[in-house]
Design a protein around this motif. Structure first.
Motif, mmCIF file in Angstrom:
data_model
loop_
_atom_site.group_PDB
_atom_site.id
_atom_site.type_symbol
_atom_site.label_atom_id
_atom_site.label_comp_id
_atom_site.label_asym_id
_atom_site.label_seq_id
_atom_site.Cartn_x
_atom_site.Cartn_y
_atom_site.Cartn_z
ATOM 1 N N ILE A 163 0.839 -1.198 0.000
ATOM 2 C CA ILE A 163 0.000 0.000 0.000
ATOM 3 C C ILE A 163 0.874 1.249 0.000
ATOM 4 O O ILE A 163 0.592 2.235 -0.699
ATOM 5 C CB ILE A 163 -0.956 0.008 1.207
ATOM 6 N N SER A 164 1.961 1.219 0.774
ATOM 7 C CA SER A 164 2.886 2.360 0.803
ATOM 8 C C SER A 164 3.484 2.619 -0.573
ATOM 9 O O SER A 164 3.572 3.766 -1.019
ATOM 10 C CB SER A 164 4.006 2.107 1.818
ATOM 11 N N GLU A 165 3.910 1.552 -1.239
ATOM 12 C CA GLU A 165 4.489 1.709 -2.566
ATOM 13 C C GLU A 165 3.474 2.287 -3.546
ATOM 14 O O GLU A 165 3.793 3.184 -4.338
ATOM 15 C CB GLU A 165 4.990 0.365 -3.086
ATOM 16 N N HIS A 166 2.239 1.792 -3.478
ATOM 17 C CA HIS A 166 1.200 2.276 -4.394
ATOM 18 C C HIS A 166 0.941 3.769 -4.180
ATOM 19 O O HIS A 166 0.875 4.545 -5.146
ATOM 20 C CB HIS A 166 -0.087 1.472 -4.183
ATOM 21 N N ASP A 222 3.310 -18.253 -0.560
ATOM 22 C CA ASP A 222 3.006 -19.224 -1.615
ATOM 23 C C ASP A 222 3.309 -18.685 -3.009
ATOM 24 O O ASP A 222 3.836 -19.397 -3.859
ATOM 25 C CB ASP A 222 1.529 -19.616 -1.522
ATOM 26 N N GLN A 223 2.984 -17.420 -3.255
ATOM 27 C CA GLN A 223 3.077 -16.873 -4.604
ATOM 28 C C GLN A 223 4.079 -15.729 -4.733
ATOM 29 O O GLN A 223 4.235 -15.167 -5.815
ATOM 30 C CB GLN A 223 1.685 -16.389 -5.064
ATOM 31 N N GLY A 224 4.733 -15.380 -3.630
ATOM 32 C CA GLY A 224 5.728 -14.326 -3.687
ATOM 33 C C GLY A 224 5.109 -12.938 -3.641
ATOM 34 O O GLY A 224 3.889 -12.766 -3.556
ATOM 35 N N LEU A 225 5.971 -11.942 -3.723
ATOM 36 C CA LEU A 225 5.519 -10.561 -3.631
ATOM 37 C C LEU A 225 4.598 -10.192 -4.791
ATOM 38 O O LEU A 225 3.635 -9.437 -4.617
ATOM 39 C CB LEU A 225 6.736 -9.623 -3.605
ATOM 40 N N ASP A 226 4.859 -10.722 -5.969
ATOM 41 C CA ASP A 226 4.004 -10.422 -7.122
ATOM 42 C C ASP A 226 2.590 -10.940 -6.900
ATOM 43 O O ASP A 226 1.606 -10.273 -7.244
ATOM 44 C CB ASP A 226 4.585 -11.034 -8.401
ATOM 45 N N GLY A 227 2.488 -12.142 -6.331
ATOM 46 C CA GLY A 227 1.168 -12.697 -6.058
ATOM 47 C C GLY A 227 0.423 -11.881 -5.020
ATOM 48 O O GLY A 227 -0.783 -11.623 -5.154
ATOM 49 N N ALA A 228 1.132 -11.463 -3.966
ATOM 50 C CA ALA A 228 0.503 -10.636 -2.941
ATOM 51 C C ALA A 228 0.069 -9.291 -3.517
ATOM 52 O O ALA A 228 -1.015 -8.789 -3.209
ATOM 53 C CB ALA A 228 1.474 -10.431 -1.778
ATOM 54 N N LYS A 229 0.905 -8.727 -4.373
ATOM 55 C CA LYS A 229 0.576 -7.441 -4.988
ATOM 56 C C LYS A 229 -0.657 -7.568 -5.882
ATOM 57 O O LYS A 229 -1.535 -6.701 -5.869
ATOM 58 C CB LYS A 229 1.772 -6.938 -5.807
ATOM 59 N N ARG A 230 -0.732 -8.641 -6.644
ATOM 60 C CA ARG A 230 -1.895 -8.856 -7.514
ATOM 61 C C ARG A 230 -3.171 -8.962 -6.676
ATOM 62 O O ARG A 230 -4.202 -8.376 -7.010
ATOM 63 C CB ARG A 230 -1.678 -10.124 -8.333
ATOM 64 N N PHE A 231 -3.108 -9.703 -5.571
ATOM 65 C CA PHE A 231 -4.260 -9.867 -4.698
ATOM 66 C C PHE A 231 -4.702 -8.530 -4.110
ATOM 67 O O PHE A 231 -5.893 -8.197 -4.091
ATOM 68 C CB PHE A 231 -3.913 -10.855 -3.580
ATOM 69 N N ILE A 232 -3.736 -7.745 -3.623
ATOM 70 C CA ILE A 232 -4.061 -6.464 -2.995
ATOM 71 C C ILE A 232 -4.607 -5.466 -4.021
ATOM 72 O O ILE A 232 -5.532 -4.704 -3.730
ATOM 73 C CB ILE A 232 -2.828 -5.912 -2.258
ATOM 74 N N MET A 233 -4.042 -5.477 -5.212
ATOM 75 C CA MET A 233 -4.569 -4.592 -6.262
ATOM 76 C C MET A 233 -6.018 -4.942 -6.578
ATOM 77 O O MET A 233 -6.864 -4.062 -6.747
ATOM 78 C CB MET A 233 -3.708 -4.702 -7.523
ATOM 79 N N ASN A 234 -6.316 -6.241 -6.639
ATOM 80 C CA ASN A 234 -7.659 -6.683 -7.022
ATOM 81 C C ASN A 234 -8.680 -6.526 -5.907
ATOM 82 O O ASN A 234 -9.863 -6.268 -6.183
ATOM 83 C CB ASN A 234 -7.634 -8.154 -7.464
#
Length: 276
Positions: free
Chosen positions: A94-97, A168-180
């Motif tokens: 969230i901070s990065e976004h 399980d899915q790495g930072l990219d997976g977490a980022k995708r989830f949070i964006m969605n």
């Protein structure tokens, strides 16, 4: 990302006491698996197969389950550690976004806006939207319905799920989830506008301190008619608090209110006036 993952998985916090595998890295054949409906729901939410299912089961395990297994040599694990990890991942993303989206915002505004997005009430609302309460694993002796609708339990589960997705899915997976499921769920423009609406904040301050509403007065008009600027002073209870100068009166009022809020954050002029 590789170096970050190596550093994280080298921490004792993220390693199993029983092995050298990263925390939650394997699913014991005797461990209870996720219910089929829960697994299907999580894979729908994440958009990916949940390959490390035991992590997700832990993410949904409420601490009340531990009470039902007191005294047993192998007690189930609750989602509290994953909640800790998910909280950090959520704050980072969230901070990065916000950092990228609002390059002119200072640290204070970015922190304030982040807090409005990831506070416990907001996280519980996200969890309700994702129907996480229906999939919580709760102790039989607990009040099932109360826990499934509890802000605290739902917020914890949401953060723990973020932690599980990260593992399980790495930072990219977490980022995708949070964006969605976070960024698209909040009206960032409304949040930021509210943060920068210093006039509203000044009114809230005056009301919370039982003071009269702020008064804005044009104290000067400068420049030629076609390029005039207004100097506006804001006062409350007849005490001047700040001034602002701008081509539009509304903008000058906001600047005056901003100066007033900065002053009020550092001193209490009303207290000083009472003493004098």
């Amino acid at each position: 990302m590789g170096n970050l993952w190596q550093k994280l998985t080298s921490l004792p916090l993220l390693r199993s006491e029983a092995s050298n595998e990263p925390y939650g890295g394997t699913t014991d054949a005797n461990s209870p698996d996720l219910a089929a409906a829960t697994l299907s729901h999580l894979e729908h939410l994440t958009g990916r197969p949940c390959s490390r299912r035991q992590i997700y089961r832990i993410a949904l395990t409420h601490r009340s389950l531990l009470h039902d297994h007191q005294g047993e040599s192998e007690r189930p694990e609750s989602n509290q550690r994953l909640e800790f990890l998910g909280d950090a991942v959520l704050d980072l993303l969230i901070s990065e976004h916000l950092f990228r989206l609002y390059p002119e915002s200072d640290e204070g505004h970015l922190s304030s806006n982040r807090a409005k997005i990831v506070n416990r009430k907001a996280l519980a609302a996200f969890a309700r939207e994702l129907k996480l309460g229906e999939h919580l694993i709760i102790g039989e002796s607990a009040n099932l319905q109360k826990i499934r609708t509890s802000d605290s339990a739902l917020a914890d589960a949401f953060e723990a799920l973020v932690g599980a997705i990260y593992l399980d899915q790495g930072l990219d997976g977490a980022k995708r989830f949070i964006m969605n499921h976070v960024i698209t769920m909040v009206d960032l423009n409304r949040i930021v506008e509210a943060e920068f609406n210093y006039k509203s904040r000044l009114i809230e301050f005056s009301q919370s301190h039982q003071l009269p509403q702020p008064v804005y007065t044009v104290v000067a008009e400068e420049g030629a008619e076609h390029e005039k600027t207004f100097v506006i002073e804001v006062s409350c209870n007849d005490i001047p608090l700040g001034k602002g100068t701008a081509p539009r009166k509304k903008d000058a009022e906001q600047l005056a209110a901003r100066e007033a809020m900065k002053r009020l954050e550092n001193e209490n002029p009303f207290h000083q006036a009472t003493e004098s």
